[in-house]
Design a protein around this motif. Structure first.
Motif, short mmCIF file in Angstrom:
data_model
loop_
_atom_site.label_atom_id
_atom_site.label_comp_id
_atom_site.label_asym_id
_atom_site.label_seq_id
_atom_site.Cartn_x
_atom_site.Cartn_y
_atom_site.Cartn_z
N LEU A 32 1.04 -1.25 0.11
CA LEU A 32 -0.18 0.04 -0.15
C LEU A 32 0.81 1.34 -0.07
O LEU A 32 1.85 1.34 0.89
CB LEU A 32 -0.73 -0.07 1.28
CG LEU A 32 -2.13 1.12 1.19
CD1 LEU A 32 -3.23 0.26 1.94
CD2 LEU A 32 -1.63 2.32 1.95
N GLN A 33 0.65 2.16 -0.97
CA GLN A 33 1.69 3.36 -0.96
C GLN A 33 0.70 4.45 -1.33
O GLN A 33 -0.15 4.52 -2.10
CB GLN A 33 2.66 3.08 -2.00
CG GLN A 33 2.34 3.39 -3.63
CD GLN A 33 3.58 3.29 -4.47
OE1 GLN A 33 4.57 2.59 -4.07
NE2 GLN A 33 3.51 3.93 -5.48
N ILE A 34 1.16 5.64 -1.06
CA ILE A 34 0.43 6.99 -1.18
C ILE A 34 1.46 7.77 -2.08
O ILE A 34 2.54 8.07 -1.60
CB ILE A 34 -0.25 7.53 -0.23
CG1 ILE A 34 -0.98 6.70 0.66
CG2 ILE A 34 -0.78 8.83 -0.44
CD1 ILE A 34 -1.35 7.53 1.78
N THR A 35 1.45 8.30 -3.32
CA THR A 35 2.28 9.05 -3.95
C THR A 35 1.60 10.26 -4.49
O THR A 35 0.35 10.57 -4.87
CB THR A 35 2.34 8.13 -5.75
OG1 THR A 35 2.67 7.10 -5.36
CG2 THR A 35 3.35 8.94 -6.33
N PRO A 36 2.09 11.28 -4.12
CA PRO A 36 1.88 12.87 -4.45
C PRO A 36 2.00 13.05 -5.73
O PRO A 36 2.84 12.59 -6.45
CB PRO A 36 3.00 13.34 -3.67
CG PRO A 36 4.28 12.92 -3.65
CD PRO A 36 3.71 11.23 -3.45
N ILE A 75 4.72 7.40 0.26
CA ILE A 75 5.02 6.99 1.46
C ILE A 75 4.17 5.46 1.72
O ILE A 75 3.49 5.19 0.87
CB ILE A 75 4.20 7.90 2.66
CG1 ILE A 75 2.69 8.12 2.33
CG2 ILE A 75 4.98 9.16 2.56
CD1 ILE A 75 2.10 8.58 3.57
N TYR A 76 4.56 4.90 2.61
CA TYR A 76 4.12 3.67 2.80
C TYR A 76 3.43 3.39 4.05
O TYR A 76 4.09 2.79 5.04
CB TYR A 76 5.05 2.33 2.52
CG TYR A 76 5.81 2.56 1.33
CD1 TYR A 76 5.04 2.06 -0.05
CD2 TYR A 76 6.96 3.36 0.96
CE1 TYR A 76 5.82 2.20 -1.31
CE2 TYR A 76 7.45 3.39 -0.06
CZ TYR A 76 6.91 2.92 -1.33
OH TYR A 76 7.66 3.01 -2.69
N PRO A 77 2.08 3.38 4.29
CA PRO A 77 1.52 3.57 5.67
C PRO A 77 1.34 2.12 6.23
O PRO A 77 0.95 1.92 7.40
CB PRO A 77 0.17 4.22 5.45
CG PRO A 77 -0.09 4.06 3.93
CD PRO A 77 1.07 3.86 3.27
N THR A 81 1.85 -7.22 5.36
CA THR A 81 0.62 -7.45 4.53
C THR A 81 -0.62 -7.66 5.63
O THR A 81 -0.29 -7.96 6.58
CB THR A 81 0.49 -9.09 4.04
OG1 THR A 81 1.63 -9.27 3.25
CG2 THR A 81 -0.69 -9.52 3.31
N LEU A 82 -1.82 -7.06 5.06
CA LEU A 82 -2.90 -6.83 6.00
C LEU A 82 -3.77 -7.92 5.37
O LEU A 82 -4.20 -8.06 4.02
CB LEU A 82 -3.33 -5.36 5.60
CG LEU A 82 -4.80 -5.09 6.61
CD1 LEU A 82 -4.41 -4.96 7.90
CD2 LEU A 82 -5.20 -3.93 6.02
N SER A 103 -2.27 3.40 -4.22
CA SER A 103 -2.36 2.21 -4.77
C SER A 103 -1.79 1.06 -3.97
O SER A 103 -1.12 1.15 -2.95
CB SER A 103 -1.20 2.47 -5.90
OG SER A 103 -1.31 3.41 -6.92
N PHE A 104 -2.35 -0.13 -4.36
CA PHE A 104 -2.19 -1.21 -3.67
C PHE A 104 -2.63 -2.48 -4.26
O PHE A 104 -3.33 -2.35 -5.45
CB PHE A 104 -2.69 -1.48 -2.17
CG PHE A 104 -4.11 -1.47 -2.16
CD1 PHE A 104 -5.06 -2.45 -2.09
CD2 PHE A 104 -4.82 -0.18 -1.83
CE1 PHE A 104 -6.30 -2.48 -2.04
CE2 PHE A 104 -6.18 -0.27 -1.61
CZ PHE A 104 -6.84 -1.32 -1.75
N SER A 105 -2.06 -3.71 -3.91
CA SER A 105 -2.70 -5.05 -4.85
C SER A 105 -3.42 -5.74 -3.76
O SER A 105 -2.85 -5.71 -2.52
CB SER A 105 -1.27 -5.73 -5.12
OG SER A 105 -1.69 -7.03 -5.58
N ALA A 106 -4.51 -6.42 -4.30
CA ALA A 106 -5.10 -7.27 -3.23
C ALA A 106 -5.41 -8.54 -3.84
O ALA A 106 -5.76 -8.69 -5.10
CB ALA A 106 -6.55 -6.69 -3.16
#
Length: 111
Positions: A32-36, A75-77, A81-82, A103-106
């Motif tokens: 899971l990542q958040i990109t500006p 950033i990687y909050p 793995t969740l 963005s993330f992969s499930a």
């Protein structure tokens, strides 16, 4: 098993559901990542998990995390793995509409 890539521009000051685990399945969420994406303005982001098996209890993954333009990369909050159960949701919001992408992969599995 099915893989679902998720990529969502975050909405302005409104917690939005970006992913819900379908009935009869569980999911492993990773990377899971958040990109500006705004080169001029910082953005504050919040990401949370709603636990459907616990009356939609909120589990914060990050809250009001500031991402500065041209200074901070993604950033990687979430580390690791969740594991999510049927009905669980990943939600996110940003302080400025469209200035960040989650963005993330499930990987989904049948129960």
């Amino acid at each position: 098993m099915s893989q679902y890539p998720v990529s969502k521009r975050l909405a302005l000051d409104a917690m939005a559901t970006v992913y819900t685990v379908p009935a009869g399945r569980y999911a492993m969420v990773s990377h899971l990542q958040i990109t500006p994406i705004d080169p001029d303005n910082e953005v504050d982001v919040t990401v949370q998990w709603l636990d459907a098996s616990d009356s939609d209890a909120i589990a914060p993954l990050c809250h009001g995390e500031t991402i500065k333009p041209n200074d901070t990369g993604p950033i990687y909050p979430m580390g690791g793995t969740l594991i999510l159960s049927a009905g669980d949701q990943v939600q996110a919001e940003a302080s400025t509409a469209g200035d960040a992408v989650l963005s993330f992969s499930a990987l989904e599995y049948d129960l």
